[in-house]
Design an enzyme around this catalytic site. Structure first.
Site, PDB file in Angstrom:
ATOM      1  N   ASP A  51       0.856  -1.194   0.000  1.00 46.99           N
ATOM      2  CA  ASP A  51       0.000   0.000   0.000  1.00 46.99           C
ATOM      3  C   ASP A  51       0.891   1.243   0.000  1.00 46.99           C
TER       4      ASP A  51
ATOM      5  N   ASP B 295       4.206   1.639  -4.313  1.00 47.93           N
ATOM      6  CA  ASP B 295       3.237   2.001  -5.347  1.00 47.93           C
ATOM      7  C   ASP B 295       3.036   0.810  -6.289  1.00 47.93           C
ATOM      8  N   ILE B 296       1.793   0.472  -6.590  1.00 45.16           N
ATOM      9  CA  ILE B 296       1.561  -0.660  -7.511  1.00 45.16           C
ATOM     10  C   ILE B 296       2.042  -0.345  -8.931  1.00 45.16           C
TER      11      ILE B 296
ATOM     12  N   THR C  38     -16.087  -2.646  -9.756  1.00 46.89           N
ATOM     13  CA  THR C  38     -17.238  -1.915  -9.217  1.00 46.89           C
ATOM     14  C   THR C  38     -18.439  -1.967 -10.155  1.00 46.89           C
ATOM     15  N   ASP C  39     -19.629  -1.821  -9.572  1.00 45.05           N
ATOM     16  CA  ASP C  39     -20.845  -1.752 -10.405  1.00 45.05           C
ATOM     17  C   ASP C  39     -20.845  -0.512 -11.305  1.00 45.05           C
ATOM     18  N   GLU C  40     -20.031   0.499 -10.953  1.00 44.22           N
ATOM     19  CA  GLU C  40     -20.072   1.765 -11.701  1.00 44.22           C
ATOM     20  C   GLU C  40     -19.614   1.606 -13.146  1.00 44.22           C
TER      21      GLU C  40
ATOM     22  N   TYR D 175     -13.432   8.121 -12.784  1.00 44.44           N
ATOM     23  CA  TYR D 175     -13.153   6.976 -11.901  1.00 44.44           C
ATOM     24  C   TYR D 175     -13.656   5.679 -12.538  1.00 44.44           C
TER      25      TYR D 175
ATOM     26  N   ALA E  37     -14.481   5.035 -15.566  1.00 41.32           N
ATOM     27  CA  ALA E  37     -13.808   4.739 -16.842  1.00 41.32           C
ATOM     28  C   ALA E  37     -12.459   4.070 -16.572  1.00 41.32           C
TER      29      ALA E  37
ATOM     30  N   LYS F 277     -11.704   2.250 -13.943  1.00 43.55           N
ATOM     31  CA  LYS F 277     -11.960   0.891 -13.443  1.00 43.55           C
ATOM     32  C   LYS F 277     -12.383  -0.026 -14.597  1.00 43.55           C
TER      33      LYS F 277
ATOM     34  N   PRO G  37     -24.476  17.665   3.139  1.00 41.09           N
ATOM     35  CA  PRO G  37     -24.628  18.099   1.744  1.00 41.09           C
ATOM     36  C   PRO G  37     -25.194  16.989   0.849  1.00 41.09           C
TER      37      PRO G  37
ATOM     38  N   TYR H 173     -26.439  15.922  -2.823  1.00 42.25           N
ATOM     39  CA  TYR H 173     -26.298  16.372  -4.216  1.00 42.25           C
ATOM     40  C   TYR H 173     -27.656  16.351  -4.921  1.00 42.25           C
TER      41      TYR H 173
ATOM     42  N   ASN I  57     -30.670   8.294  -1.872  1.00 43.52           N
ATOM     43  CA  ASN I  57     -29.709   8.951  -0.961  1.00 43.52           C
ATOM     44  C   ASN I  57     -30.412   9.704   0.161  1.00 43.52           C
TER      45      ASN I  57
HETATM   46  P1  NAD Z   1      -9.988   3.302  -0.392  1.00 39.51           P
HETATM   47  O1  NAD Z   1      -9.869   4.573  -1.158  1.00 39.51           O
HETATM   48  O2  NAD Z   1     -10.556   3.312   0.971  1.00 39.51           O
HETATM   49  O3  NAD Z   1      -8.538   2.613  -0.286  1.00 39.51           O
HETATM   50  C1  NAD Z   1      -7.646   2.553  -1.351  1.00 39.51           C
HETATM   51  C2  NAD Z   1      -6.310   2.045  -0.811  1.00 39.51           C
HETATM   52  O4  NAD Z   1      -5.396   1.924  -1.918  1.00 39.51           O
HETATM   53  C3  NAD Z   1      -5.640   3.006   0.183  1.00 39.51           C
HETATM   54  O5  NAD Z   1      -5.115   2.292   1.277  1.00 39.51           O
HETATM   55  C4  NAD Z   1      -4.508   3.651  -0.621  1.00 39.51           C
HETATM   56  O6  NAD Z   1      -3.417   4.047   0.166  1.00 39.51           O
HETATM   57  C5  NAD Z   1      -4.152   2.525  -1.576  1.00 39.51           C
HETATM   58  N1  NAD Z   1      -3.530   3.005  -2.812  1.00 39.51           N
HETATM   59  C6  NAD Z   1      -3.958   4.006  -3.623  1.00 39.51           C
HETATM   60  N2  NAD Z   1      -3.107   4.170  -4.656  1.00 39.51           N
HETATM   61  C7  NAD Z   1      -2.141   3.229  -4.521  1.00 39.51           C
HETATM   62  C8  NAD Z   1      -1.005   2.874  -5.276  1.00 39.51           C
HETATM   63  N3  NAD Z   1      -0.689   3.544  -6.403  1.00 39.51           N
HETATM   64  N4  NAD Z   1      -0.230   1.856  -4.868  1.00 39.51           N
HETATM   65  C9  NAD Z   1      -0.533   1.182  -3.715  1.00 39.51           C
HETATM   66  N5  NAD Z   1      -1.607   1.484  -2.940  1.00 39.51           N
HETATM   67  C10 NAD Z   1      -2.393   2.488  -3.348  1.00 39.51           C
HETATM   68  O7  NAD Z   1     -10.804   2.312  -1.342  1.00 39.51           O
HETATM   69  P2  NAD Z   1     -11.925   1.241  -0.971  1.00 39.51           P
HETATM   70  O8  NAD Z   1     -13.216   1.922  -0.827  1.00 39.51           O
HETATM   71  O9  NAD Z   1     -11.408   0.372   0.091  1.00 39.51           O
HETATM   72  O10 NAD Z   1     -11.980   0.424  -2.345  1.00 39.51           O
HETATM   73  C11 NAD Z   1     -11.082  -0.651  -2.572  1.00 39.51           C
HETATM   74  C12 NAD Z   1     -11.326  -1.211  -3.958  1.00 39.51           C
HETATM   75  O11 NAD Z   1     -12.685  -1.642  -4.070  1.00 39.51           O
HETATM   76  C13 NAD Z   1     -11.113  -0.192  -5.073  1.00 39.51           C
HETATM   77  O12 NAD Z   1     -10.491  -0.860  -6.139  1.00 39.51           O
HETATM   78  C14 NAD Z   1     -12.527   0.239  -5.453  1.00 39.51           C
HETATM   79  O13 NAD Z   1     -12.581   0.602  -6.804  1.00 39.51           O
HETATM   80  C15 NAD Z   1     -13.303  -1.027  -5.184  1.00 39.51           C
HETATM   81  N6  NAD Z   1     -14.729  -0.867  -4.819  1.00 39.51           N
HETATM   82  C16 NAD Z   1     -15.075  -0.033  -3.808  1.00 39.51           C
HETATM   83  C17 NAD Z   1     -16.415   0.048  -3.427  1.00 39.51           C
HETATM   84  C18 NAD Z   1     -16.862   0.955  -2.299  1.00 39.51           C
HETATM   85  O14 NAD Z   1     -18.055   1.099  -2.073  1.00 39.51           O
HETATM   86  N7  NAD Z   1     -15.964   1.551  -1.530  1.00 39.51           N
HETATM   87  C19 NAD Z   1     -17.381  -0.698  -4.109  1.00 39.51           C
HETATM   88  C20 NAD Z   1     -16.971  -1.530  -5.159  1.00 39.51           C
HETATM   89  C21 NAD Z   1     -15.641  -1.616  -5.484  1.00 39.51           C
HETATM   90  O1  DAU Z   2     -20.910   1.689  -6.457  1.00 41.24           O
HETATM   91  C1  DAU Z   2     -19.632   1.371  -6.018  1.00 41.24           C
HETATM   92  C2  DAU Z   2     -18.860   2.644  -5.827  1.00 41.24           C
HETATM   93  O2  DAU Z   2     -19.419   3.271  -4.674  1.00 41.24           O
HETATM   94  C3  DAU Z   2     -17.364   2.433  -5.653  1.00 41.24           C
HETATM   95  O3  DAU Z   2     -16.840   1.907  -6.860  1.00 41.24           O
HETATM   96  C4  DAU Z   2     -16.668   3.764  -5.328  1.00 41.24           C
HETATM   97  O4  DAU Z   2     -15.299   3.530  -5.056  1.00 41.24           O
HETATM   98  C5  DAU Z   2     -17.340   4.366  -4.108  1.00 41.24           C
HETATM   99  O5  DAU Z   2     -16.778   5.630  -3.854  1.00 41.24           O
HETATM  100  C6  DAU Z   2     -18.846   4.496  -4.314  1.00 41.24           C
HETATM  101  O6  DAU Z   2     -19.136   5.495  -5.334  1.00 41.24           O
HETATM  102  P1  DAU Z   2     -20.395   6.499  -5.201  1.00 41.24           P
HETATM  103  O7  DAU Z   2     -20.131   7.680  -6.012  1.00 41.24           O
HETATM  104  O8  DAU Z   2     -21.676   5.774  -5.412  1.00 41.24           O
HETATM  105  O9  DAU Z   2     -20.284   6.791  -3.604  1.00 41.24           O
HETATM  106  P2  DAU Z   2     -20.354   8.151  -2.750  1.00 41.24           P
HETATM  107  O10 DAU Z   2     -20.339   7.732  -1.327  1.00 41.24           O
HETATM  108  O11 DAU Z   2     -19.361   9.146  -3.202  1.00 41.24           O
HETATM  109  O12 DAU Z   2     -21.796   8.682  -3.113  1.00 41.24           O
HETATM  110  C7  DAU Z   2     -22.960   7.892  -2.890  1.00 41.24           C
HETATM  111  C8  DAU Z   2     -24.154   8.699  -3.365  1.00 41.24           C
HETATM  112  O13 DAU Z   2     -24.318   9.823  -2.483  1.00 41.24           O
HETATM  113  C9  DAU Z   2     -23.987   9.286  -4.746  1.00 41.24           C
HETATM  114  O14 DAU Z   2     -25.256   9.291  -5.401  1.00 41.24           O
HETATM  115  C10 DAU Z   2     -23.539  10.726  -4.502  1.00 41.24           C
HETATM  116  C11 DAU Z   2     -24.238  11.075  -3.197  1.00 41.24           C
HETATM  117  N1  DAU Z   2     -23.522  12.030  -2.331  1.00 41.24           N
HETATM  118  C12 DAU Z   2     -22.215  11.775  -2.022  1.00 41.24           C
HETATM  119  C13 DAU Z   2     -21.496  12.643  -1.221  1.00 41.24           C
HETATM  120  C14 DAU Z   2     -20.051  12.372  -0.897  1.00 41.24           C
HETATM  121  C15 DAU Z   2     -24.165  13.147  -1.827  1.00 41.24           C
HETATM  122  O15 DAU Z   2     -25.361  13.367  -2.078  1.00 41.24           O
HETATM  123  N2  DAU Z   2     -23.453  14.010  -1.027  1.00 41.24           N
HETATM  124  C16 DAU Z   2     -22.136  13.806  -0.715  1.00 41.24           C
HETATM  125  O16 DAU Z   2     -21.543  14.650  -0.013  1.00 41.24           O
END
Ligand code: NAD
Ligand code: DAU
Length: 339
Positions: free
Chosen positions: A33, A60-61, A125-127, A151, A153, A155, A206, A208, A250
């Site tokens: 990490d 770094d990866i 991710t589902d995105e 983001y 794109a 992934k 906040p 959106y 939301n």
């Molecule tokens: P996060 O942002 O909490 O953590 C990312 C981690 O990656 C951090 O520890 C950071 O230090 C490390 N990192 C970033 N760039 C790096 C690099 N160049 N080399 C080595 N380490 C690096 O992310 P998360 O929410 O835990 O998500 C983890 C994975 O799951 C991601 O690939 C994300 O796309 C995917 N994902 C997240 C969600 C979600 O809801 N959070 C849902 C579906 C998929």
């Molecule tokens: O769906 C999986 C994805 O979920 C992961 O791939 C991403 O890494 C993760 O960040 C997350 O993306 P979202 O954009 O869906 O999550 P976020 O928590 O940023 O936002 C969730 C929803 O809430 C989205 O519709 C935007 C809204 N939002 C978010 C924030 C931060 C707000 O209304 N206000 C806010 O301040």
């Protein structure tokens, strides 16, 4: 079994490492990490108990030499969590997203190939599927990829690369695509921890646009269990959707959190919408259930109660994060939304 986990100091990666070390005595983990703003050493303070079953490497990866050195330590599986993960930050500046999420994946895939590592698990991710209309069926693995943010794109590009390495080099690659996670240790820039911590601090929440965007929520531990299942039993070259079958607008999530914390609805502030904001995500995870026997177990109401309790009990953790870099980012983001 020896795993190379990347991004293991982030939200999902650290939950994954903790549960895997606890669940399997015959398993060891190397965690690579970079410790970006999202990586937090404190997340894994308890792994010291696991002695030489856990090894941390800061790096770094995208670093070819370092990743090559780690490859020669011969892990059995690489699980790639490392990513820039926040959509809003990718809208401000996508360059680091392309570097980490695409080039980083390529470097890891090449390492896997060179060192003949048994399996590569890409955490996606589902995105990548884009956005659904209100009455569309949930995404299946056969939906086209239509990412709408820098983001997603990046992934989707990484998924395409992983698929191509499977086809071209016959590598054992599996891809998981999960919906929105919630639970302990999530960085408070994401919706649920942001709303919980702002409400505790009596700060504005906040929302959106009209707040009617829909996300399909899953507890992080259900996601971790799904990844473990796919890592052990998934078929090479396959993609597995993961979801909670738990769609919420939301605004309803925000109201629920306020209600549970006994805070007034007047804290809600509708702000300008996120550009390119996906309206709805929903995942069909039948393939994972039918082929590999996984299903989500944690009820959302119970999961959110436990999550709120965790943030109440870990104020030091998130108060330290909501300073410095985080405040500068917020200033830039809200400045950009206004313009
Ligand atoms: P996060 O942002 O909490 O953590 C990312 C981690 O990656 C951090 O520890 C950071 O230090 C490390 N990192 C970033 N760039 C790096 C690099 N160049 N080399 C080595 N380490 C690096 O992310 P998360 O929410 O835990 O998500 C983890 C994975 O799951 C991601 O690939 C994300 O796309 C995917 N994902 C997240 C969600 C979600 O809801 N959070 C849902 C579906 C998929
Ligand atoms: O769906 C999986 C994805 O979920 C992961 O791939 C991403 O890494 C993760 O960040 C997350 O993306 P979202 O954009 O869906 O999550 P976020 O928590 O940023 O936002 C969730 C929803 O809430 C989205 O519709 C935007 C809204 N939002 C978010 C924030 C931060 C707000 O209304 N206000 C806010 O301040």
């Amino acid at each position: 079994m020896r795993l190379l986990v990347t991004g293991g100091l982030g939200f999902i990666g650290s939950n994954f490492i903790l549960t895997m070390l606890k669940s399997y005595k015959d398993l060891s983990i190397i965690n690579l990490d970079l410790i970006t703003y999202a990586g937090n050493f404190e997340n894994l303070k308890d792994v010291e108990n696991y002695g030489d079953r856990y090894q941390f490497i800061r790096g770094d990866i995208t670093d070819l030499n370092l990743v090559g050195e780690i490859g020669s330590m011969k892990p059995d599986v690489i699980i790639n969590f490392a990513a820039e993960s926040h959509v809003d930050r990718s809208i401000l500046d996508s360059s680091q997203f392309l570097k980490t999420n695409i080039i980083g994946t390529q470097v890891l895939l090449d390492c896997c190939r060179e060192h003949k590592i048994d399996r590569f698990v890409q955490i996606s991710t589902d995105e990548v599927y884009g956005s659904l209309g209100p009455s569309d069926p949930p995404f299946t693995e056969n939906n086209n990829l239509k990412p709408n943010s820098p983001y997603s794109a990046s992934k989707a590009s990484a998924d395409m690369l992983a698929r191509a390495y499977h086809k071209t080099y016959c590598m054992d690659v599996v891809i998981t695509r999960c919906s929105n996670n919630y639970g302990p240790l999530q960085f408070p820039e994401k919706l649920i921890p942001l709303m919980i911590t702002n409400a505790i601090q009596d700060q504005e929440l906040p929302v959106y646009g009209d707040g009617m965007n829909v996300r399909d929520w899953i507890h992080v531990m259900d996601h971790c269990r799904a990844i473990d299942t796919v890592m052990r039993k998934g078929k090479a070259g396959e993609i597995y959707n993961i979801g909670g079958s738990c769609e919420y607008h939301n605004i309803d999530i925000v109201r629920l959190i306020l209600n549970k914390l006994g805070k007034p609805a007047s804290l809600i502030k509708h702000v300008m919408d996120r550009p390119g904001h996906d309206r709805r995500y929903a995942m069909n995870a039948d393939k994972l259930a039918d082929h590999l026997g996984w299903k989500p177990l944690i009820d959302f109401e119970e999961g959110i109660d436990e999550t709120i309790k965790w943030y109440i009990g870990n104020e030091d953790w998130w108060r330290r994060i909501k300073t410095g870099e985080y405040l500068t980012y917020c200033e830039q983001w809200y400045g950009a939304l206004k313009n």
